[in-house]
Design an enzyme around this catalytic site. Structure first.
Site, mmCIF file in Angstrom:
data_model
loop_
_atom_site.group_PDB
_atom_site.id
_atom_site.type_symbol
_atom_site.label_atom_id
_atom_site.label_comp_id
_atom_site.label_asym_id
_atom_site.label_seq_id
_atom_site.Cartn_x
_atom_site.Cartn_y
_atom_site.Cartn_z
ATOM 1 N N GLY A 47 -44.580 -51.603 -1.115
ATOM 2 C CA GLY A 47 -44.654 -52.416 -2.341
ATOM 3 C C GLY A 47 -46.320 -51.477 -2.500
ATOM 4 N N GLY B 185 -48.022 -52.038 -6.201
ATOM 5 C CA GLY B 185 -48.983 -52.534 -7.810
ATOM 6 C C GLY B 185 -50.594 -51.894 -8.202
ATOM 7 N N GLY B 186 -50.014 -52.292 -9.466
ATOM 8 C CA GLY B 186 -51.862 -52.176 -10.112
ATOM 9 C C GLY B 186 -52.738 -52.770 -9.351
ATOM 10 C CG MET B 187 -54.915 -57.151 -8.526
ATOM 11 S SD MET B 187 -54.499 -58.786 -9.080
ATOM 12 C CE MET B 187 -54.741 -59.147 -8.441
ATOM 13 C CB ALA B 188 -52.389 -56.403 -4.569
ATOM 14 C CB VAL C 214 -46.764 -56.216 -0.622
ATOM 15 C CG1 VAL C 214 -45.886 -56.969 0.145
ATOM 16 C CG2 VAL C 214 -47.211 -56.168 -1.892
ATOM 17 C CE LYS D 93 -49.330 -59.934 -4.197
ATOM 18 N NZ LYS D 93 -49.013 -60.839 -5.555
ATOM 19 C CG ASP E 80 -46.593 -60.761 -14.637
ATOM 20 O OD1 ASP E 80 -45.838 -60.181 -15.779
ATOM 21 O OD2 ASP E 80 -46.682 -59.857 -13.675
#
Length: 201
Positions: A19, A21-24, A26, A41, A134
């Site tokens: 995975g 995302g915008g920040m990290a 996985v 992560k 969130d």
């Protein structure tokens, strides 16, 4: 970040990226000492110079390690690799609630079972003074039996704190955000309840 596949972070051998995302990012990894599969992560090096991202990352570790609940994803370990901080968590092979919702309509009894588990996790977090901020289907992971595990507390806020822990601006996922999240006033657990209501709908 796919360059971490095949590398070893401490006792964790990274086998795949699962995975981003915008920040990290996985990854799936194997913990050598216990021969178990875990999720890691990793905060990319490009974000480590941004205080707000580091603050959210470290706060997620602090918050989740304090939340011991059957339906909240447990954190096993925390460390740093080549200047990149990482969190080691339980690996869930059932995907996300978002994946399950997209597959086909669920029978009412199954929906009720999932809602009870998610509500129990949120209620526990709220009693501990934590507002997730969130909540959405992609932040609910599933095990093989389709039990739910609330994850991604990177935007969570300790409700007792009056400080702007995550800086300025609107944070969250617009489709699931309660209207009051666009306002400067303090949030209450009702924001998470609203997001779960949208998820149930």
């Amino acid at each position: 970040m796919t360059e971490l596949v095949g590398h070893t972070l401490g006792q964790y051998h990274v086998t795949a990226q699962v995975g981003k995302g915008g920040m990290a990012t996985v990854y799936k990894a194997t913990q050598a000492s216990m021969k178990r599969t875990v999720a890691i992560k990793v905060l990319p090096r490009s974000l480590t110079h941004e205080d707000k991202f580091l603050e959210r990352f470290y706060r997620e570790v602090e918050i989740v390690s304090s939340l011991q609940h059957p339906y909240i994803l447990p954190v096993y370990d925390f460390g740093e690799y080549d200047g990149m901080p990482y969190i080691v968590m339980a690996y869930m092979s059932g995907g996300t609630l978002a994946d399950l919702i997209s597959e086909k309509p669920m029978p009412p009894n199954e929906v009720l079972r999932l809602v009870r588990q998610m509500a129990d996790a949120l209620d526990y977090a709220h009693r501990k003074g934590v507002i997730h901020r969130d909540f959405k289907p992609s932040n609910v992971l599933l095990d093989e039996q389709h039990n739910t595990y609330l994850t991604d507390f990177g935007l969570a806020k300790i409700s007792e704190s009056s400080a702007q822990l995550t800086g300025t601006g609107i944070l969250g996922t617009p489709f699931y955000m309660a209207p009051e999240q666009a306002e400067p006033k303090a949030l209450t657990p009702a924001a998470d309840v609203y997001a779960m209501g949208v998820t149930v709908f």
